[in-house]
Design a protein around this motif. Sequence first.
Motif, PDB file in Angstrom:
ATOM      1  N   GLY A  16     -32.302 -11.519 -22.227  1.00  0.00           N
ATOM      2  CA  GLY A  16     -32.556 -12.326 -23.397  1.00  0.00           C
ATOM      3  C   GLY A  16     -34.369 -12.661 -22.829  1.00  0.00           C
ATOM      4  N   ASN A  17     -34.894 -13.547 -23.788  1.00  0.00           N
ATOM      5  CA  ASN A  17     -36.450 -13.174 -23.604  1.00  0.00           C
ATOM      6  C   ASN A  17     -36.159 -14.725 -22.428  1.00  0.00           C
ATOM      7  OD1 ASN A  17     -38.954 -12.937 -24.075  1.00  0.00           O
ATOM      8  ND2 ASN A  17     -38.440 -14.424 -26.246  1.00  0.00           N
ATOM      9  N   GLY A  18     -37.411 -14.084 -21.517  1.00  0.00           N
ATOM     10  CA  GLY A  18     -37.356 -14.759 -20.108  1.00  0.00           C
ATOM     11  C   GLY A  18     -36.310 -14.889 -18.730  1.00  0.00           C
ATOM     12  N   ARG A  19     -35.321 -13.792 -19.022  1.00  0.00           N
ATOM     13  CA  ARG A  19     -34.826 -13.323 -18.111  1.00  0.00           C
ATOM     14  C   ARG A  19     -34.909 -12.322 -17.471  1.00  0.00           C
ATOM     15  NH1 ARG A  19     -29.840 -16.057 -18.561  1.00  0.00           N
ATOM     16  NH2 ARG A  19     -29.851 -15.311 -15.905  1.00  0.00           N
ATOM     17  N   ALA A  20     -33.861 -11.518 -16.370  1.00  0.00           N
ATOM     18  CA  ALA A  20     -34.521 -10.000 -15.598  1.00  0.00           C
ATOM     19  C   ALA A  20     -33.152 -10.051 -15.346  1.00  0.00           C
ATOM     20  CB  ALA A  20     -34.814 -10.377 -14.411  1.00  0.00           C
ATOM     21  N   ARG A  21     -33.647  -8.448 -15.041  1.00  0.00           N
ATOM     22  CA  ARG A  21     -32.590  -7.224 -14.857  1.00  0.00           C
ATOM     23  C   ARG A  21     -32.798  -6.311 -13.320  1.00  0.00           C
ATOM     24  NH1 ARG A  21     -29.019  -5.793 -19.065  1.00  0.00           N
ATOM     25  NH2 ARG A  21     -29.124  -8.122 -19.201  1.00  0.00           N
ATOM     26  N   TYR A  22     -31.784  -6.669 -12.707  1.00  0.00           N
ATOM     27  CA  TYR A  22     -31.538  -5.489 -11.808  1.00  0.00           C
ATOM     28  C   TYR A  22     -31.197  -4.078 -11.990  1.00  0.00           C
ATOM     29  CZ  TYR A  22     -31.000  -3.302  -7.525  1.00  0.00           C
ATOM     30  OH  TYR A  22     -30.619  -1.419  -6.234  1.00  0.00           O
ATOM     31  N   ASP A  49     -39.895 -26.769 -15.165  1.00  0.00           N
ATOM     32  CA  ASP A  49     -38.140 -27.054 -15.017  1.00  0.00           C
ATOM     33  C   ASP A  49     -37.206 -26.072 -13.664  1.00  0.00           C
ATOM     34  OD1 ASP A  49     -35.975 -28.534 -15.381  1.00  0.00           O
ATOM     35  OD2 ASP A  49     -35.705 -27.709 -17.070  1.00  0.00           O
ATOM     36  N   LEU A  50     -37.995 -26.081 -12.812  1.00  0.00           N
ATOM     37  CA  LEU A  50     -37.102 -25.620 -11.575  1.00  0.00           C
ATOM     38  C   LEU A  50     -35.882 -25.574 -11.785  1.00  0.00           C
ATOM     39  CD1 LEU A  50     -39.632 -25.524  -8.423  1.00  0.00           C
ATOM     40  CD2 LEU A  50     -39.187 -23.768 -10.645  1.00  0.00           C
ATOM     41  N   ASP A  51     -35.213 -26.709 -12.077  1.00  0.00           N
ATOM     42  CA  ASP A  51     -33.842 -27.556 -12.122  1.00  0.00           C
ATOM     43  C   ASP A  51     -33.364 -25.863 -13.570  1.00  0.00           C
ATOM     44  OD1 ASP A  51     -33.774 -29.297  -9.932  1.00  0.00           O
ATOM     45  OD2 ASP A  51     -33.158 -30.177 -11.191  1.00  0.00           O
ATOM     46  N   GLY A  52     -33.702 -25.835 -13.899  1.00  0.00           N
ATOM     47  CA  GLY A  52     -33.208 -25.383 -15.231  1.00  0.00           C
ATOM     48  C   GLY A  52     -33.434 -23.623 -15.674  1.00  0.00           C
ATOM     49  N   LEU A  53     -34.028 -23.509 -14.182  1.00  0.00           N
ATOM     50  CA  LEU A  53     -34.644 -21.844 -14.609  1.00  0.00           C
ATOM     51  C   LEU A  53     -33.041 -21.614 -12.954  1.00  0.00           C
ATOM     52  CD1 LEU A  53     -36.560 -19.601 -14.682  1.00  0.00           C
ATOM     53  CD2 LEU A  53     -37.066 -20.450 -12.116  1.00  0.00           C
ATOM     54  N   LYS A  54     -32.736 -20.144 -13.905  1.00  0.00           N
ATOM     55  CA  LYS A  54     -31.209 -19.583 -14.044  1.00  0.00           C
ATOM     56  C   LYS A  54     -32.111 -19.035 -12.579  1.00  0.00           C
ATOM     57  CE  LYS A  54     -27.917 -20.230 -17.467  1.00  0.00           C
ATOM     58  NZ  LYS A  54     -28.986 -21.082 -17.946  1.00  0.00           N
ATOM     59  N   TYR A  55     -30.853 -18.156 -11.207  1.00  0.00           N
ATOM     60  CA  TYR A  55     -31.484 -16.900 -11.135  1.00  0.00           C
ATOM     61  C   TYR A  55     -31.338 -15.733 -11.556  1.00  0.00           C
ATOM     62  CZ  TYR A  55     -30.459 -13.205  -7.008  1.00  0.00           C
ATOM     63  OH  TYR A  55     -30.255 -12.295  -5.881  1.00  0.00           O
ATOM     64  N   TYR A  56     -31.946 -14.809 -11.617  1.00  0.00           N
ATOM     65  CA  TYR A  56     -32.244 -13.901 -12.551  1.00  0.00           C
ATOM     66  C   TYR A  56     -33.370 -13.807 -13.118  1.00  0.00           C
ATOM     67  CZ  TYR A  56     -32.495  -9.167  -9.486  1.00  0.00           C
ATOM     68  OH  TYR A  56     -32.611  -8.346  -8.889  1.00  0.00           O
ATOM     69  N   ALA A  57     -34.096 -15.256 -13.470  1.00  0.00           N
ATOM     70  CA  ALA A  57     -34.726 -15.592 -14.763  1.00  0.00           C
ATOM     71  C   ALA A  57     -35.667 -16.480 -14.070  1.00  0.00           C
ATOM     72  CB  ALA A  57     -34.126 -17.001 -15.675  1.00  0.00           C
ATOM     73  N   PRO A 103     -52.112 -20.424 -13.560  1.00  0.00           N
ATOM     74  CA  PRO A 103     -51.197 -20.447 -14.423  1.00  0.00           C
ATOM     75  C   PRO A 103     -50.209 -19.514 -13.722  1.00  0.00           C
ATOM     76  CG  PRO A 103     -52.785 -19.878 -15.425  1.00  0.00           C
ATOM     77  CD  PRO A 103     -53.515 -20.503 -14.689  1.00  0.00           C
ATOM     78  N   ALA A 104     -49.117 -19.365 -13.786  1.00  0.00           N
ATOM     79  CA  ALA A 104     -48.113 -18.336 -13.031  1.00  0.00           C
ATOM     80  C   ALA A 104     -46.942 -18.465 -13.798  1.00  0.00           C
ATOM     81  CB  ALA A 104     -47.737 -18.643 -11.259  1.00  0.00           C
ATOM     82  N   LEU A 105     -45.929 -17.023 -13.426  1.00  0.00           N
ATOM     83  CA  LEU A 105     -45.692 -16.355 -14.335  1.00  0.00           C
ATOM     84  C   LEU A 105     -43.782 -16.598 -12.663  1.00  0.00           C
ATOM     85  CD1 LEU A 105     -43.031 -15.029 -15.497  1.00  0.00           C
ATOM     86  CD2 LEU A 105     -43.155 -12.965 -14.859  1.00  0.00           C
ATOM     87  N   ILE A 106     -43.068 -17.819 -13.009  1.00  0.00           N
ATOM     88  CA  ILE A 106     -41.932 -18.203 -11.789  1.00  0.00           C
ATOM     89  C   ILE A 106     -41.084 -17.240 -11.747  1.00  0.00           C
ATOM     90  CG2 ILE A 106     -41.378 -20.493 -11.085  1.00  0.00           C
ATOM     91  CD1 ILE A 106     -43.668 -21.996 -12.339  1.00  0.00           C
ATOM     92  N   ALA A 107     -40.662 -16.779 -11.275  1.00  0.00           N
ATOM     93  CA  ALA A 107     -39.265 -15.663 -11.358  1.00  0.00           C
ATOM     94  C   ALA A 107     -38.244 -16.606 -10.370  1.00  0.00           C
ATOM     95  CB  ALA A 107     -39.191 -14.139 -11.149  1.00  0.00           C
ATOM     96  N   ARG A 108     -36.718 -16.987 -10.752  1.00  0.00           N
ATOM     97  CA  ARG A 108     -36.043 -17.115  -9.910  1.00  0.00           C
ATOM     98  C   ARG A 108     -35.361 -15.633  -9.309  1.00  0.00           C
ATOM     99  NH1 ARG A 108     -33.505 -23.308  -9.855  1.00  0.00           N
ATOM    100  NH2 ARG A 108     -33.037 -23.424  -7.447  1.00  0.00           N
TER     101      ARG A 108
END
Length: 371
Positions: A81-87, A166-174, A184-189
């Motif tokens: 999904g948009n804004g998500r990450a995948r190993y 919104d770090l509270d709303g940022l899931k793992y691997y997002a 500006p930064a891309l903030i990834a959990r």
Amino acid sequence: MSTAPRLTALDALHRSLGATMTDFAGWDMPLRYASERDEHHAVRTRAGLFDLSHMGEITVTGPQAVDLLDYALVGNISTVGNGRARYTMICQEDGGILDDLIVYRLGETEYMVVANASNAQVVLDALVARAGGFDAEVRDDRDAYALIAIQGPESPGILKSVTDADLDGLKYYAGLPGTVAGVPALIARTGYTGEDGFELFLKPEHAEGVWKALTEAGEGVGLIPCGLSCRDTLRLEAGMPLYGHELTTALTPFDAGLGRVVKFEKPGDFVGRAALEAAAERAESAPPRKLVGLIAEGRRVPRAGFQVVAGGEVVGEITSGAPSPTLGKPIAMAYVDAAHAAPGTAGVGVDIRGTHEPYEVVALPFYKRQK
């Protein structure tokens, strides 16, 4: 001909902090600042700050960006999904692992592939070679980013104090765009330590300001700078594979016990599909050597390449070994024959310079953080 190592945007800062520097994958990187044990414990109990600017960022854009990635990699990138990450992994035609990767979906038709520093050029070359026939562009963005990681239980609180995201709303691997210390930064959990934490992708010219802002914000809760040495013991305790040790071109994802990352159900062909289907079948009928954890009964530390023995026979090989600051004992990951892979298997040892040192076989990971 020797070429000078590459320097990150934080090089002068590391030296001002008294870091011991080392050549890693052609980059001059901080190995440690003071005590690697203290740095390790800081990440487990408080927070640590890492410069990871040596990692390889590759941007893939265009109407068929996702089709290219589904063809080039073993994962199903179309379901990210948009804004998500995948190993995931990129494999050779014969199924051998070229690298393990994280793919971030940054927009409708924009993805960022993050490769290991030692394989960044190999991954870039492979993606460019595999892009033929796809309406997609592969761009080398390694010089466009600095990468700072903040890891450990105090990291959410520290980062919150210098970001609008919104770090509270940022899931793992997002990941989400935001500002950190006003830039500006891309903030990834995401991370490679077994702890909660974040990886911050930003312009190199902003790296020093962000590092200093995080250092200041974390001063009261014990944040310290950390080098590659403790990063290795942290990932080892967390049972995370390291390319060149647990993962190589001689192994398929099924040999590495990571067959779950290969998605045969995705539509169309992908590089290595036939070889990986055969590897999956072999793994079903005759399980390959299995990746296990080993904990020493004594004090001697096993190293990569040492033989695992049982009953006078060689039954496996160490891939990574180190003293574990958290467990207080030497630990290792090793590929061992299936017959000796069950946790608690008796009589397993490691040949350390001619002496068979006793080791306990355990399931990975050695360490799992409390949620």
